[in-house]
Write a protein that holds these residues in place. Structure first.
Motif, PDB file in Angstrom:
ATOM      1  N   GLU A 224      -6.496   5.928   6.181  1.00  0.00           N
ATOM      2  CA  GLU A 224      -5.335   6.525   5.514  1.00  0.00           C
ATOM      3  C   GLU A 224      -4.411   7.143   6.553  1.00  0.00           C
ATOM      4  O   GLU A 224      -4.798   8.080   7.251  1.00  0.00           O
ATOM      5  CB  GLU A 224      -5.773   7.597   4.508  1.00  0.00           C
ATOM      6  CG  GLU A 224      -4.630   8.254   3.754  1.00  0.00           C
ATOM      7  CD  GLU A 224      -5.104   9.320   2.760  1.00  0.00           C
ATOM      8  OE1 GLU A 224      -4.245   9.971   2.135  1.00  0.00           O
ATOM      9  OE2 GLU A 224      -6.346   9.519   2.633  1.00  0.00           O
ATOM     10  N   ASP A 259      -0.961   6.440   1.035  1.00  0.00           N
ATOM     11  CA  ASP A 259      -0.677   7.663   0.276  1.00  0.00           C
ATOM     12  C   ASP A 259       0.843   7.789   0.267  1.00  0.00           C
ATOM     13  O   ASP A 259       1.469   7.899   1.318  1.00  0.00           O
ATOM     14  CB  ASP A 259      -1.334   8.873   0.948  1.00  0.00           C
ATOM     15  CG  ASP A 259      -1.162  10.163   0.165  1.00  0.00           C
ATOM     16  OD1 ASP A 259      -2.152  10.895  -0.007  1.00  0.00           O
ATOM     17  OD2 ASP A 259      -0.015  10.439  -0.266  1.00  0.00           O
ATOM     18  N   HIS A 262       2.716  10.223   2.465  1.00  0.00           N
ATOM     19  CA  HIS A 262       2.466  10.187   3.913  1.00  0.00           C
ATOM     20  C   HIS A 262       3.473   9.302   4.635  1.00  0.00           C
ATOM     21  O   HIS A 262       3.106   8.497   5.515  1.00  0.00           O
ATOM     22  CB  HIS A 262       1.035   9.695   4.178  1.00  0.00           C
ATOM     23  CG  HIS A 262      -0.005  10.670   3.726  1.00  0.00           C
ATOM     24  ND1 HIS A 262      -1.350  10.469   3.935  1.00  0.00           N
ATOM     25  CD2 HIS A 262       0.094  11.839   3.052  1.00  0.00           C
ATOM     26  CE1 HIS A 262      -2.029  11.494   3.435  1.00  0.00           C
ATOM     27  NE2 HIS A 262      -1.178  12.330   2.888  1.00  0.00           N
ATOM     28  N   HIS A 286      -3.055   6.282  -2.752  1.00  0.00           N
ATOM     29  CA  HIS A 286      -3.077   7.655  -3.256  1.00  0.00           C
ATOM     30  C   HIS A 286      -1.693   7.881  -3.826  1.00  0.00           C
ATOM     31  O   HIS A 286      -0.717   7.999  -3.076  1.00  0.00           O
ATOM     32  CB  HIS A 286      -3.385   8.655  -2.138  1.00  0.00           C
ATOM     33  CG  HIS A 286      -4.835   8.782  -1.838  1.00  0.00           C
ATOM     34  ND1 HIS A 286      -5.304   9.582  -0.820  1.00  0.00           N
ATOM     35  CD2 HIS A 286      -5.936   8.217  -2.396  1.00  0.00           C
ATOM     36  CE1 HIS A 286      -6.634   9.524  -0.790  1.00  0.00           C
ATOM     37  NE2 HIS A 286      -7.034   8.708  -1.736  1.00  0.00           N
ATOM     38  N   ASP A 330      -3.596  11.249  -5.904  1.00  0.00           N
ATOM     39  CA  ASP A 330      -3.903  12.338  -4.961  1.00  0.00           C
ATOM     40  C   ASP A 330      -2.789  13.366  -5.099  1.00  0.00           C
ATOM     41  O   ASP A 330      -1.684  13.156  -4.593  1.00  0.00           O
ATOM     42  CB  ASP A 330      -3.983  11.806  -3.526  1.00  0.00           C
ATOM     43  CG  ASP A 330      -4.299  12.922  -2.524  1.00  0.00           C
ATOM     44  OD1 ASP A 330      -4.384  12.628  -1.321  1.00  0.00           O
ATOM     45  OD2 ASP A 330      -4.446  14.087  -2.959  1.00  0.00           O
TER      46      ASP A 330
HETATM   47 MN    MN Z   1      -4.264  11.198   0.279  1.00  0.00          MN
END
Ligand code: MN
Ligand code: LRH
Length: 431
Positions: A224, A259, A262, A286, A330
């Motif tokens: 990730e 994610d 991110h 996520h 998430d």
């Molecule tokens: Mn995450």
């Protein structure tokens, strides 16, 4: 508190007549653009996104935490809440655990937790290791610390501890019936010159190879990426390019986890998804949303069109269906009831999927072939602007869940009931 499905059915009965007329109209509208609404309902009903064990409580920020009452006090109660969530959405059939925040222990502990989850119809999705916080169970009595990183640390004994922690998380996952490990690292630098970019990368790669050697053959492993935080000058696994290099360098069953939070502002995340899917290294997601940094806000609450485009790339990669991947939420909750936020997050995913399925892909390909950007935009927006809510509600109803998940959650009074049993300021370990 066990889920009383008859209460959900009662609430559905109140709304059924409206729903059926709305559904008939939606199926008619979608049909006019050459899309079979039944296929949309079926594909939405098939979709599920894992709920994060760490998001059924109030996360808080470094500036404060304002608990909402009745928060789960342990992993059992987290799974109770996720079972209630799933009974309302029909689309959160698994939980993603985070170790050591969730650690029943190997053997009897894991077996008991697995039994509890199975009784509630909840499976275990990807396991998350944690080498970004020192914790007695991972860094012992302070003999080692992750202060200067874990797999990237210059100190071999720290790297060893991080690798062994991941081995433990895999062993626990095997006993719980999980089939994947997500490795997110906080490792990086706060100051230019603090470390060597290359040496940090090479140490992480060596560590991932050691962890992968422990991953069962029927498992996947995810890397990730994240550009910053908690490292504020550079993260070792900072972007999709680095994550892909790490995955390709570690093993065939290692894939990249995206994610949404991110990515630096204005990153074209749907293009990142297309690239990773193209090379067969798109492992999972996520889902969340953000305005600035890794804000972990409600999915689809800030950039719903981006979410629609990302799901569109997944349908392209999957030949018109959602490809096999680890779809997980998430989020970190501060103001809303965590379960209401997860209900809205799941609904946003179901809506974005239904909208993306309402895009007539053949018409879009025609317009692209003709370099007709305006018509391509018309075809795309027709999907995005379709009111798909009756189709999504029908998908939930067919999964035995609620037509209106949030209204039903409030009608059954779950929060008040668990606040009475768990207390106004109950909380679990972890974020
Ligand atoms: Mn995450
Ligand atoms: C890091 C992250 C990662 C988890 C953590 C809870 O920001 O997205 O996926 O380990 O949040």
């Amino acid at each position: 508190m066990v889920v009383d499905r008859s209460r959900i059915e009662e609430e559905n009965q109140i709304r059924l007549a409206w729903h059926e007329s709305d559904l008939a109209h939606a199926l008619d509208v979608v049909g006019r653009s050459g899309v079979d609404g039944e296929v949309v309902v079926t594909e939405v009903a098939r979709f599920s996104a894992a709920a994060p064990s760490w998001a059924v409580g109030t996360g808080g920020t470094r500036f404060g935490r304002f608990p909402g009452g009745g928060e789960p006090r342990n992993t059992y109660e987290k799974i109770d809440d996720i079972a209630l969530l799933n009974s309302l959405t029909g689309a959160n059939r698994t939980v993603s655990l985070h170790v050591p925040w969730d650690d029943p222990g190997l053997g009897a502990g894991a077996a008991a937790l697995r039994r509890h989850a199975e009784e509630l119809g909840i499976g275990f999705d990807a396991m998350n290791s944690n080498t970004f916080q020192d914790n007695p169970s991972t860094t012992g009595d302070g003999a080692v610390s992750y202060k200067f990183g874990s797999l990237a640390n210059v100190d071999e004994s720290v790297r060893r501890a991080a690798i062994e922690h991941n081995h433990y998380v895999i062993d626990l996952g095997v006993e719980l019936g999980s089939r994947a490990l997500t490795v997110w690292l906080g490792d990086g630098m706060n100051h230019p010159g603090q470390a060597s970019f290359r040496s940090q990368f090479e140490r992480v790669l060596t560590g991932l190879v050691d962890i992968y050697a422990h991953v069962p053959d029927d498992w996947a492993m995810f890397t990730e990426h994240k550009p910053y935080e908690p490292a504020f000058y550079s993260s070792v696994n900072n972007d999709w390019g680095t994550s892909l290099l790490l995955a390709q360098g570690t093993g065939d069953r290692v894939k990249c986890l995206v994610d949404l939070g991110h990515h630096l502002p204005n990153t074209n995340i749907e293009q990142v998804v297309s690239r990773l899917a193209m090379v067969g290294r798109l492992g999972g997601f996520h889902f969340n949303d953000s305005k600035y940094g890794d804000d972990d806000l409600t999915v689809g609450s800030i950039t719903p069109f981006q979410l629609f485009l990302i799901i569109g790339e997944l349908l392209e990669a999957g030949g018109g269906r959602m490809p096999v991947a680890a779809y997980m939420i998430d989020e970190s909750h501060n103001l809303k009831d965590p379960l209401e936020d997860l209900i809205q997050a799941t609904d946003a995913l179901q809506v974005a999927l239904a909208q993306a399925l309402c895009v007539n892909r053949a018409d879009l390909a025609d317009a692209q072939q003709a370099n007709d950007a305006a018509r391509a935009a018309e075809v795309l927006h027709r999907g995005f602007r379709t009111d798909v809510r009756p189709l999504v509600a029908e998908a939930r109803r067919r999964n035995g869940a609620a037509l209106d998940a949030l209204a039903t959650y409030r009608a059954i009074g779950y929060r008040a009931a668990v606040t009475a049993t768990r207390g106004a300021d109950s909380m679990a370990t972890g974020l």
